[in-house]
Design a protein around this motif. Structure first.
Motif, short mmCIF file in Angstrom:
data_model
loop_
_atom_site.label_atom_id
_atom_site.label_comp_id
_atom_site.label_asym_id
_atom_site.label_seq_id
_atom_site.Cartn_x
_atom_site.Cartn_y
_atom_site.Cartn_z
N GLU A 51 4.05 -14.58 61.84
CA GLU A 51 5.17 -14.26 62.71
C GLU A 51 6.44 -14.10 61.88
OE1 GLU A 51 6.83 -18.59 64.22
OE2 GLU A 51 5.32 -17.56 65.46
N ILE A 103 10.61 -11.79 61.98
CA ILE A 103 11.64 -11.08 62.75
C ILE A 103 11.78 -9.68 62.17
CG2 ILE A 103 14.07 -11.04 63.43
CD1 ILE A 103 14.05 -14.09 63.23
N SER A 104 11.76 -8.69 63.02
CA SER A 104 11.84 -7.30 62.57
C SER A 104 13.24 -6.95 62.09
CB SER A 104 11.44 -6.36 63.71
OG SER A 104 12.43 -6.38 64.73
N GLU A 118 15.13 -4.98 63.43
CA GLU A 118 16.00 -4.88 64.61
C GLU A 118 16.36 -6.24 65.19
OE1 GLU A 118 13.09 -3.21 64.33
OE2 GLU A 118 14.00 -1.32 63.67
N GLY A 119 15.88 -7.30 64.53
CA GLY A 119 16.20 -8.65 65.00
C GLY A 119 15.26 -9.17 66.07
N LYS A 120 14.12 -8.51 66.27
CA LYS A 120 13.17 -8.93 67.30
C LYS A 120 12.04 -9.75 66.68
CE LYS A 120 14.01 -4.88 70.22
NZ LYS A 120 13.39 -3.70 70.90
N LYS A 121 11.69 -10.81 67.35
CA LYS A 121 10.60 -11.66 66.88
C LYS A 121 9.26 -11.01 67.22
CE LYS A 121 8.93 -16.43 67.11
NZ LYS A 121 9.14 -17.78 67.72
N PHE A 122 8.32 -11.06 66.27
CA PHE A 122 7.00 -10.51 66.53
C PHE A 122 5.94 -11.40 65.90
CE2 PHE A 122 8.07 -8.79 62.40
CZ PHE A 122 6.87 -8.81 61.70
N GLU A 123 4.71 -11.22 66.35
CA GLU A 123 3.60 -12.04 65.86
C GLU A 123 2.36 -11.18 65.68
OE1 GLU A 123 2.19 -16.35 67.17
OE2 GLU A 123 1.41 -14.83 68.55
#
Length: 256
Positions: A36, A38-39, A41-46
């Motif tokens: 996991e 953070i992209s 663009e500031g978005k968290k992803f997993e």
């Protein structure tokens, strides 16, 4: 980042290319259960691994490069602070050696090492190889050989890199592969049943062709001491001073 121990299924993927667990450990390759971050663009992803979509990691200092070989999207992913110059395998090569391959990717570095060859790779085949690194490597290795994919991109970039680094006498070896998705790189070459012996045969032919041209030029300079050449005759002279003699003028004609 959750590390997953290598099981038989994961090891079988690498074994297809002649890469075994000792090589993976030597290069600090990891298998991940989950990742996991953070992209941009500031978005968290997993990302989660599965039996059909494993996640492998090439960790570095303050960064990590992920490899998802069976994923249709995002096969490669980067996390952390990537260095200005990414070079995989530099820590593992010896201080001195005869040959060093510069190849297209991490898996190729691993498969070459597993078959007894030294290799490194940069971020991609299209990344310009830094001259500062080549200068350093030329002091350590007798031959530096570019071994890129046999597809259109690999062939083009191998020629470009060789031309731009011509002053360092970088060599270029092209594999006898068709260039398809499953038959384009040195890992595929080994997976098709070839081994160190076959790759050494390709190298032997390359060096033989290269040195035969040099020897052909040198033979014209050999002197038969039992039959020495005649004294040089002046061809061009100014005020009695020869500017050109028969043995120091070289002419190229249109035919035999």
């Amino acid at each position: 980042m959750d590390v997953l121990p290598f099981n038989d299924d994961l090891l079988n993927y690498w074994a297809h290319y002649g890469i075994f667990e000792d090589t993976l450990r030597h290069f600090k390759v990891r298998s991940l259960k989950r990742y996991e971050s953070i992209s941009a663009e500031g978005k968290k992803f997993e990302l989660k691994a599965s039996p059909t979509e494993p996640i492998f990691a090439y960790p570095g200092i303050d960064y990590i490069k992920l490899y998802r070989p069976h994923s249709a999207k995002m096969r490669f992913l980067y996390g952390g602070r990537m260095p200005a110059i990414y070079c995989f395998g530099m820590e593992q090569i010896p201080t001195k050696g005869d040959m060093l391959f510069i190849t297209g990717g991490e898996k190729d570095v691993l498969s070459l090492y597993a078959h007894g060859f030294n290799a490194i790779c940069f971020n991609s085949e299209t990344a310009q190889i830094p001259e500062s690194i080549i200068e350093s490597l030329r002091l350590r290795f007798r031959h530096i050989i570019i071994l890129y994919d046999a597809d259109e991109t690999g062939l083009r970039e191998a020629r470009r890199q060789t031309e731009q680094l011509a002053e360092y006498k970088i060599l270029n070896l092209t594999l006898p592969l068709c260039g398809s998705k499953t038959e384009k790189d040195v890992s595929n070459y080994f997976a098709l049943g070839n081994g160190s012996k076959e790759l050494k045969a390709l190298l032997s032919k390359m060096f033989s062709d290269m040195y035969s041209q040099t020897m052909m030029m040198l033979r014209s300079c050999e002197i038969d001491y039992d039959n020495p050449p005649d004294a040089s005759k002046s061809v061009v002279a100014v005020n009695g001073v020869p500017l050109g003699t028969q043995d120091n003028l070289f002419c190229i004609t249109g035919g035999e």
